[in-house]
Design a protein around this motif. Structure first.
Motif, short mmCIF file in Angstrom:
data_model
loop_
_atom_site.label_atom_id
_atom_site.label_comp_id
_atom_site.label_asym_id
_atom_site.label_seq_id
_atom_site.Cartn_x
_atom_site.Cartn_y
_atom_site.Cartn_z
N THR A 142 -36.44 -25.61 17.85
CA THR A 142 -36.10 -25.23 19.41
C THR A 142 -34.65 -25.23 19.88
OG1 THR A 142 -36.08 -27.69 20.03
CG2 THR A 142 -38.20 -26.91 20.25
N GLU A 143 -33.93 -24.68 21.44
CA GLU A 143 -33.20 -24.10 21.89
C GLU A 143 -31.64 -26.12 21.27
OE1 GLU A 143 -31.24 -21.85 22.17
OE2 GLU A 143 -32.62 -20.60 22.16
N LYS A 144 -32.66 -26.98 21.57
CA LYS A 144 -31.91 -28.58 21.60
C LYS A 144 -32.56 -28.31 20.63
CE LYS A 144 -32.27 -32.93 23.19
NZ LYS A 144 -32.74 -33.61 23.72
N GLN A 145 -33.04 -28.75 19.43
CA GLN A 145 -32.48 -28.70 17.65
C GLN A 145 -31.73 -27.40 17.51
OE1 GLN A 145 -36.64 -28.30 16.51
NE2 GLN A 145 -36.70 -30.62 17.20
N LEU A 146 -31.89 -26.42 17.81
CA LEU A 146 -30.41 -25.35 16.90
C LEU A 146 -29.30 -25.82 16.62
CD1 LEU A 146 -30.41 -22.83 15.93
CD2 LEU A 146 -31.12 -21.78 18.30
N TYR A 147 -28.84 -26.32 18.66
CA TYR A 147 -28.22 -26.94 18.78
C TYR A 147 -27.37 -28.25 19.11
CZ TYR A 147 -27.96 -21.48 19.62
OH TYR A 147 -28.02 -20.25 19.75
N ALA A 148 -27.61 -28.61 18.16
CA ALA A 148 -27.47 -30.09 18.33
C ALA A 148 -25.92 -30.67 17.54
CB ALA A 148 -28.91 -31.10 17.15
N GLY A 149 -25.50 -31.71 18.55
CA GLY A 149 -24.53 -31.96 17.63
C GLY A 149 -22.79 -31.63 17.99
N THR A 150 -23.79 -30.58 18.81
CA THR A 150 -22.44 -29.20 19.74
C THR A 150 -21.81 -30.67 21.05
OG1 THR A 150 -23.86 -27.82 21.24
CG2 THR A 150 -23.30 -27.19 19.03
N LEU A 151 -22.63 -31.17 21.27
CA LEU A 151 -21.59 -32.26 22.67
C LEU A 151 -20.52 -32.71 22.17
CD1 LEU A 151 -22.05 -32.05 25.71
CD2 LEU A 151 -23.67 -34.30 25.40
N ALA A 152 -20.43 -32.71 21.06
CA ALA A 152 -19.23 -34.08 20.53
C ALA A 152 -18.04 -33.63 20.89
CB ALA A 152 -19.46 -35.43 19.99
N PRO A 153 -18.66 -32.69 19.84
CA PRO A 153 -17.46 -31.27 19.88
C PRO A 153 -17.06 -30.93 20.76
CG PRO A 153 -18.77 -31.12 17.42
CD PRO A 153 -19.75 -32.04 19.26
N TRP A 154 -17.47 -30.81 21.61
CA TRP A 154 -17.59 -29.43 23.06
C TRP A 154 -16.20 -30.85 24.04
CZ3 TRP A 154 -22.46 -26.81 24.55
CH2 TRP A 154 -21.86 -25.87 23.96
N LEU A 155 -16.80 -32.38 24.22
CA LEU A 155 -16.30 -32.73 24.91
C LEU A 155 -14.83 -33.44 24.52
CD1 LEU A 155 -18.50 -35.59 25.70
CD2 LEU A 155 -18.50 -34.27 27.05
N ALA A 156 -14.42 -33.44 22.60
CA ALA A 156 -13.03 -33.59 22.35
C ALA A 156 -12.15 -32.99 23.16
CB ALA A 156 -13.83 -34.19 21.15
N MET A 157 -12.98 -31.47 22.79
CA MET A 157 -12.17 -30.19 23.02
C MET A 157 -11.92 -29.86 24.21
SD MET A 157 -13.17 -27.29 20.32
CE MET A 157 -14.91 -27.23 20.68
N ALA A 158 -12.27 -30.74 24.91
CA ALA A 158 -11.88 -30.83 26.33
C ALA A 158 -11.70 -32.10 26.15
CB ALA A 158 -13.42 -30.99 27.38
#
Length: 435
Positions: A142-158
């Motif tokens: 699924t879309e969620k499984q495909l892109y799992a684990g991207t939220l933490a890096p995005w928050l870190a970069m933000a």
């Protein structure tokens, strides 16, 4: 300037971070999808390898079902086995009913990954050796499984981006404060010079351009001080040279046979000598001296001086000032105040009919300023306005009023004239000084 620098820094930092973080965000997303796809591919290949022998016989189908079910879970990608007769074992994806072109392609012996219209991603791996034809192992992400684990890096970069913007704003604010502070101090020095304080000097600080301006301003102040000192010395020297002809006049007056005429001329010569001495004292007065005089006392003294001449012309005079115990101190030398008041009273005596009354008034205004008014009951100014400097009118050149005007305005006060049916009125205002 400080705000503009902050806005410029914020905009520049935001643009740079956008150009840097957007590709990193997309790269993180792509990396997560590739990782999930690789894991799904490995899972599909393991299942295909594990159930290949079981599908070669009819008796081992239960083993194949257990293998497929063992790799499925609540948060795991949906894994299913599509047999040659289109029977599905495990968690079937809606795209497998009916059988899709992708599954048919996989049955030809090709393993591949594709993205269905329903979203997500599917990995298809053929199972060779099945008794009734080629089976296909399908792992659906699924879309969620495909892109799992991207939220933490995005928050870190933000967070890094916000921190960099704040750091840039802090540095820009410190730089802006330094620039603005140096500019304001330079402006205050210029204001002091404009107010007549020739001791004011700027401290070279800030960027090279401001240091250059500060140095040039100091040179200008020093040059102005030198020129003013030279001019005052010249004026004093010229006035001093007048002593010789004045002394000759006094000697000539003493040789006159007419005693009354000699006394009158001697008195005039004495007044001329006093004027010359005043010019010398004024020219020698230090430039940095803060003048101060009692306006009320000067008004009383000059009104008393002109009283005999006013009585000779049958004029009624009135002087209204605060009591002697109340001093009205203004930032003007006493001799300049006397000269201005003499000019105003002299104008009344010279340009109004004999017998015209006049008044001299000194008061403290509600806005805490000193006011000197000379008013008469004569015909007023010609054409209703006071003549300008150098403009003749009714026998006046306008120089006297200009002297009074400059005396008030150079002290930071004001000058006003009025012509009414009751007569003419000239008002000088001065700021007050502390005792």
């Amino acid at each position: 300037m400080r705000r503009s620098l902050l806005l410029l820094t914020a905009a520049t930092t935001a643009l740079v971070l956008t150009a840097l973080l957007v590709p990193l965000t997309l790269l993180t997303r792509t990396h997560a999808a590739d990782r999930a796809t690789a894991e799904a591919t490995a899972r599909a290949q393991w299942v295909a390898h594990a159930i290949g022998p079981a599908l070669a016989t009819d008796t081992e189908r239960e083993t194949a079902e257990q293998t497929v079910e063992s790799v499925n879970g609540t948060h795991l990608p949906a894994t299913s086995l599509i047999l040659a007769n289109d029977t599905t074992i495990g968690q079937a994806h809606p795209a497998t009913t009916p059988v899709t072109d992708a599954i048919r392609l996989a049955r030809t012996g090709r393993a591949f990954t594709y993205e269905p219209k329903t979203g997500g991603r599917q990995v298809l791996v053929p199972v060779q050796g099945a008794k009734d034809g080629t089976a296909v192992v399908q792992v659906t992400l699924t879309e969620k499984q495909l892109y799992a684990g991207t939220l933490a890096p995005w928050l870190a970069m933000a967070g890094i981006g916000v921190g960099l913007v704040l750091l840039g704003l802090l540095l820009a604010d410190r730089l802006g404060a330094r620039l603005v502070g140096a500019t304001r101090r330079l402006a205050r020095t210029a204001d002091r010079l404009a107010a007549g304080d020739l001791t004011a000097r700027a401290t070279p600080e800030g960027p090279p351009e401001l240091r250059l301006v500060a140095g040039e301003l100091n040179r200008l102040a020093a040059r102005i001080d030198e020129l003013l000192t030279a001019e005052r010395e010249n004026a004093a020297d010229l006035a001093h040279r007048l002593r010789t002809p004045v002394a000759a006049l006094r000697l000539d007056a003493e040789t006159l046979r007419d005693t009354d005429e000699a006394d009158r001329i001697a008195a005039d010569v004495t007044a001329l000598e006093r004027s010359v001495d005043d010019v010398i004292r004024k020219a020698r007065r230090p430039l940095r001296e803060t003048p101060r005089a009692d306006l009320a006392a000067v008004a009383r003294e000059r009104a008393a001086f002109w009283l005999p001449l006013a009585e000779d012309q049958n004029r009624t005079t009135e002087t209204s000032t605060p009591p002697p115990t109340t001093r009205i101190l203004v930032p003007v030398p006493a001799d300049e105040l006397a000269a201005a008041l003499d000019t105003l009273i002299g104008n009344v005596l010279d340009h109004t009919p004999q017998g015209t009354p006049f008044t001299v008034t000194v008061r403290r205004t509600p806005d805490d300023r000193a006011q000197l008014t000379v008013a008469d009951e004569g015909p007023g100014f010609p054409d209703g306005t006071a003549p300008d400097r150098g403009t003749s009118g009714a026998g006046s050149t306008g120089l006297g009023l200009d002297i009074a005007r400059r005396t008030a305005e150079e002290a930071g006060g004001g000058f006003e004239t009025a012509s009414t049916p009751q007569g003419a009125r000239v008002t000088l205002t001065f700021p007050l000084t502390q005792p």
